[in-house]
Write a protein that holds these residues in place. Structure first.
Motif, short mmCIF file in Angstrom:
data_model
loop_
_atom_site.label_atom_id
_atom_site.label_comp_id
_atom_site.label_asym_id
_atom_site.label_seq_id
_atom_site.Cartn_x
_atom_site.Cartn_y
_atom_site.Cartn_z
N VAL A 185 0.80 -1.29 0.11
CA VAL A 185 0.03 -0.02 -0.03
C VAL A 185 0.88 1.20 0.01
CG1 VAL A 185 -0.51 -0.10 2.60
CG2 VAL A 185 -1.87 1.45 1.32
N ILE A 186 0.66 2.23 -0.87
CA ILE A 186 1.17 3.42 -1.15
C ILE A 186 0.33 4.46 -0.31
CG2 ILE A 186 2.00 5.28 -2.43
CD1 ILE A 186 2.92 3.52 -4.62
N ALA A 187 0.77 4.81 0.87
CA ALA A 187 0.15 5.83 1.56
C ALA A 187 0.40 6.98 1.70
CB ALA A 187 0.09 5.02 3.09
N VAL A 188 -0.25 8.25 1.64
CA VAL A 188 0.19 9.40 1.56
C VAL A 188 -0.27 10.26 2.58
CG1 VAL A 188 0.61 11.51 -0.16
CG2 VAL A 188 0.35 9.16 -0.94
N ASP A 189 0.17 11.11 3.13
CA ASP A 189 -0.11 12.16 4.15
C ASP A 189 0.93 13.24 4.24
OD1 ASP A 189 -2.49 11.82 6.93
OD2 ASP A 189 -1.11 13.59 6.86
N VAL A 190 0.08 14.43 4.50
CA VAL A 190 1.01 15.62 4.53
C VAL A 190 1.88 15.98 5.82
CG1 VAL A 190 -0.21 17.20 3.09
CG2 VAL A 190 -1.04 16.94 5.36
N SER A 191 1.38 14.91 6.82
CA SER A 191 2.20 14.59 8.10
C SER A 191 2.62 13.42 8.47
CB SER A 191 0.99 15.19 9.40
OG SER A 191 1.64 14.92 10.29
N ARG A 192 3.87 13.46 8.45
CA ARG A 192 4.77 12.16 8.98
C ARG A 192 4.64 11.95 10.35
NH1 ARG A 192 8.46 8.41 7.20
NH2 ARG A 192 8.62 9.69 5.16
N GLU A 193 4.37 13.07 11.33
CA GLU A 193 4.15 13.19 12.64
C GLU A 193 3.33 12.23 12.97
OE1 GLU A 193 4.14 17.30 13.92
OE2 GLU A 193 4.00 16.60 15.87
N TYR A 194 1.98 12.38 12.35
CA TYR A 194 0.89 11.52 12.79
C TYR A 194 1.02 10.06 12.38
CZ TYR A 194 -2.36 15.51 12.51
OH TYR A 194 -3.05 16.81 13.00
N TYR A 195 1.77 9.86 11.37
CA TYR A 195 2.11 8.43 11.10
C TYR A 195 3.17 7.92 11.99
CZ TYR A 195 3.96 4.38 8.39
OH TYR A 195 4.67 3.40 8.14
N ASP A 196 3.83 8.65 12.49
CA ASP A 196 5.05 7.95 13.44
C ASP A 196 4.17 7.65 14.69
OD1 ASP A 196 6.99 8.26 11.81
OD2 ASP A 196 7.60 10.32 12.36
N ILE A 197 3.12 8.39 15.15
CA ILE A 197 2.46 8.04 16.17
C ILE A 197 1.86 6.51 16.33
CG2 ILE A 197 0.22 8.52 17.89
CD1 ILE A 197 0.89 11.45 17.07
N GLY A 198 1.57 6.30 15.20
CA GLY A 198 0.71 4.83 15.05
C GLY A 198 1.84 3.88 14.41
N ARG A 199 2.96 4.28 13.90
CA ARG A 199 3.79 3.14 13.52
C ARG A 199 4.33 2.28 14.29
NH1 ARG A 199 8.13 2.70 9.17
NH2 ARG A 199 9.57 1.31 10.38
N PRO A 200 4.51 2.29 15.79
CA PRO A 200 4.94 1.22 16.54
C PRO A 200 3.81 0.04 16.50
CG PRO A 200 5.10 3.25 17.79
CD PRO A 200 4.70 3.57 16.39
N PHE A 201 2.55 0.44 16.25
CA PHE A 201 1.56 -0.37 16.50
C PHE A 201 1.71 -1.36 15.17
CE2 PHE A 201 -0.07 2.76 19.22
CZ PHE A 201 -0.05 2.08 20.29
N ILE A 202 2.12 -0.63 14.01
CA ILE A 202 2.29 -1.19 12.72
C ILE A 202 3.38 -2.15 12.56
CG2 ILE A 202 2.94 -0.77 10.30
CD1 ILE A 202 0.90 1.88 10.60
N GLU A 203 4.40 -1.64 13.47
CA GLU A 203 5.50 -2.76 13.56
C GLU A 203 5.26 -3.92 14.36
OE1 GLU A 203 8.58 -0.21 15.38
OE2 GLU A 203 8.89 1.05 13.52
N LYS A 204 4.41 -3.71 15.59
CA LYS A 204 4.03 -4.78 16.39
C LYS A 204 3.19 -5.93 15.50
CE LYS A 204 2.30 -5.60 21.01
NZ LYS A 204 1.44 -4.60 22.15
N ALA A 205 2.46 -5.19 14.67
CA ALA A 205 1.52 -6.28 13.81
C ALA A 205 2.44 -6.88 12.70
CB ALA A 205 0.41 -5.41 13.35
N GLY A 206 3.54 -6.31 12.45
CA GLY A 206 4.45 -7.22 11.66
C GLY A 206 3.99 -6.67 10.06
N MET A 207 3.58 -5.34 9.97
CA MET A 207 3.14 -5.10 8.64
C MET A 207 3.80 -3.96 7.85
SD MET A 207 0.39 -6.71 7.83
CE MET A 207 0.71 -8.17 8.74
#
Ligand code: SAM
Length: 187
Positions: free
Chosen positions: A47-69
């Motif tokens: 999935v190519i995912a676009v957002d003007v804010s990397r800051e928001y994405y970084d908040i959720g990234r640990p959960f994405i890592e934990k899910a192995g995605m």
């Protein structure tokens, strides 16, 4: 700002039903719908995912890592119109995506529609979020609304009318969440 669980399950079901492997997301926030998308994709899906804010994405990234995605996600920071144009500049991307979810920058939905109709394959799916804008699209023109709601409601009414008349897509609008419109590319 995140999508509701029933909407996330709908996205997952659409991805699985269409056998999607390559998908796009416009508007990531902290990555709830993005994680749902990644979980529904096959292991070699992207999935190519676009957002003007990397800051928001970084908040959720640990959960994405934990899910192995993490390996399924290609996060791109910046305005989505520009990123989609950059994808369109390479002909190899034309019709190369199976699925797209649009959940950002409501005034530009009509422009995303034109871009995505070239990026998503015939038979592929484009989903637009917030197309009922809290039901305001059905209110009379003189209903008391905030300026933001009045403007966004008008944008969504125009979008809904445009999609209903667009012969390039099959359209189904669902009254779940804040209104979810599913388009299937026909030509
Ligand atoms: C409603 S949230 C996305 C929610 C997410 N899809 C979810 O379900 O958790 C909208 C996001 O769009 C982003 N955004 C706003 N304008 C944008 C633009 N022009 N291009 C890309 N992202 C944008 C905002 O930073 C925000 O994170």
């Amino acid at each position: 700002m995140q999508s509701s669980p029933d909407e996330a399950r709908l996205l997952q079901m659409l991805i699985k039903l269409t056998g999607a492997r390559r998908t796009l997301e416009v508007g990531v926030f902290t990555g709830y719908s993005l994680l749902a998308t990644a979980l529904a994709l096959p292991d070699d899906g992207k999935v190519i995912a676009v957002d003007v804010s990397r800051e928001y994405y970084d908040i959720g990234r640990p959960f994405i890592e934990k899910a192995g995605m993490v390996h399924k996600i290609d996060f791109r920071e910046g305005p989505a119109l520009e990123h989609l144009d950059a994808l369109l500049a390479d002909e190899a991307n034309h019709g190369a995506f199976d699925f797209a979810f649009v959940d950002a920058d409501k005034p530009n939905y009509v422009r995303y529609h034109e871009q995505l109709l070239r990026l998503v394959r015939v038979g592929g799916i484009i989903v637009y979020d917030n197309t009922l804008w809290c039901g305001t699209v059905a209110l009379p023109p003189d209903a008391p609304l905030s300026e933001l709601d009045r403007l966004t409601s008008a944008v969504m009414r125009d979008l809904n009318a445009m999609l209903a008349a667009d012969e390039r897509v099959d359209v189904c609008q669902l009254t779940i969440a804040d209104g979810v419109t599913i388009c299937r590319r026909l030509v």
